[in-house]
Design a protein around this motif. Structure first.
Motif: not given
Length: 270
Positions: A183-209
């Motif tokens: 993630v190189t782009g931005l949004n407002g400093p108070g915006v929480k706009n990254i919501q991902i399923p922890s199920f998929e994050l853990t089982l597939f070992e995906k990464r967000i950098q």
């Protein structure tokens, strides 16, 4: 990690490291954009903000390497760690983002998403206009993800001007097991706009950098890029689509919002 220098905290009010301001008007102090100054013919800057360049380099070309080019380049090379033969999906192709392709070109690359005209000029295999979810509805690598869970692109690079939850969802879905979303782009400093399923994050070992200034060291990367420019391996002049005089700044902004620029450069006559 000079891109993460603690002096970045000064960007809140954009004063110089000694706490002083060098722009004033009507008794007020004004900060310098990124501690440099915007649309100023002259400026006082800190040594921490300077990288020496050789006299033979045109200033309007050198200006491109002040931010956009290293950011795009480093998104792929440093933060993404793109390797030969990998499939990469890119969300957002513009002036700075253009250089992400150059970084991947030296590493070899495979697929893109969005920005058909600019992307196809760089030998992109597939470009998709418009809605980021189209890649998941059969228009790009995401279609494979739906029928074969865990299979997809190696990397997804998000360099949109404003990052949305929709783009995050699409990028996270399009990568494979142990794939990476940068993630190189931005949004407002108070915006929480990254919501991902922890199920998929853990089982597939995906990464967000996250990536700031391409996750690189400007004092090394900028001279290196100029050497690549001289050797013909890094295209810089081709990025400039329009040039403006200082008094044409408003037209430059209009062209920017109208999508007429990959990169507009302001020329100050001495």
């Amino acid at each position: 990690m000079t891109n993460m220098c603690d002096l970045g905290a000064l960007l809140y009010d954009n004063c110089l490291p000694d706490g002083t301001f060098r722009f004033h008007a009507d008794g007020l102090d004004f900060g310098q954009m990124c501690l440099l100054g915007t649309f100023s013919q002259y400026s006082t800057v800190s040594e921490h903000s300077c990288v020496k360049i050789d006299d033979d380099l045109p200033m309007e070309t050198a200006a491109l390497v002040g931010c956009g080019v290293p950011t795009g380049w480093g998104t792929a090379v440093n933060a993404g760690g793109v390797r030969p033969g990998e499939t990469v999906v890119i969300y957002g192709i513009g002036g700075g983002r253009h250089q992400r392709r150059a970084g991947r070109r030296l590493r070899r690359r495979a697929a893109h998403h969005r920005g058909r005209p600019a992307g196809e000029q760089e030998g992109v295999r597939r470009a998709v206009r418009g809605h980021p979810q189209r890649a998941e509805r059969g228009a790009g690598p995401g279609a494979r993800h739906r029928s074969h869970p865990g299979v997809g692109a190696d990397k997804a690079l998000i360099t949109m001007g404003v990052v949305t939850q929709e783009a995050i969802d699409a990028a996270f879905a399009v990568i494979r097991k142990r794939g990476t979303v940068v993630v190189t782009g931005l949004n407002g400093p108070g915006v929480k706009n990254i919501q991902i399923p922890s199920f998929e994050l853990t089982l597939f070992e995906k990464r967000i950098q996250g990536a700031l200034f391409g996750s690189g060291n400007p004092f090394d990367d900028i001279p290196r890029m100029f050497e690549l420019y001289r050797s013909g391996h890094l295209k810089l002049d081709e990025l400039v689509t329009n040039r403006y005089r200082l008094e044409e700044v408003n037209q430059g902004y209009r062209d920017l919002t109208d999508g007429k620029n990959l990169r507009g450069v302001m020329i100050i006559d001495h």
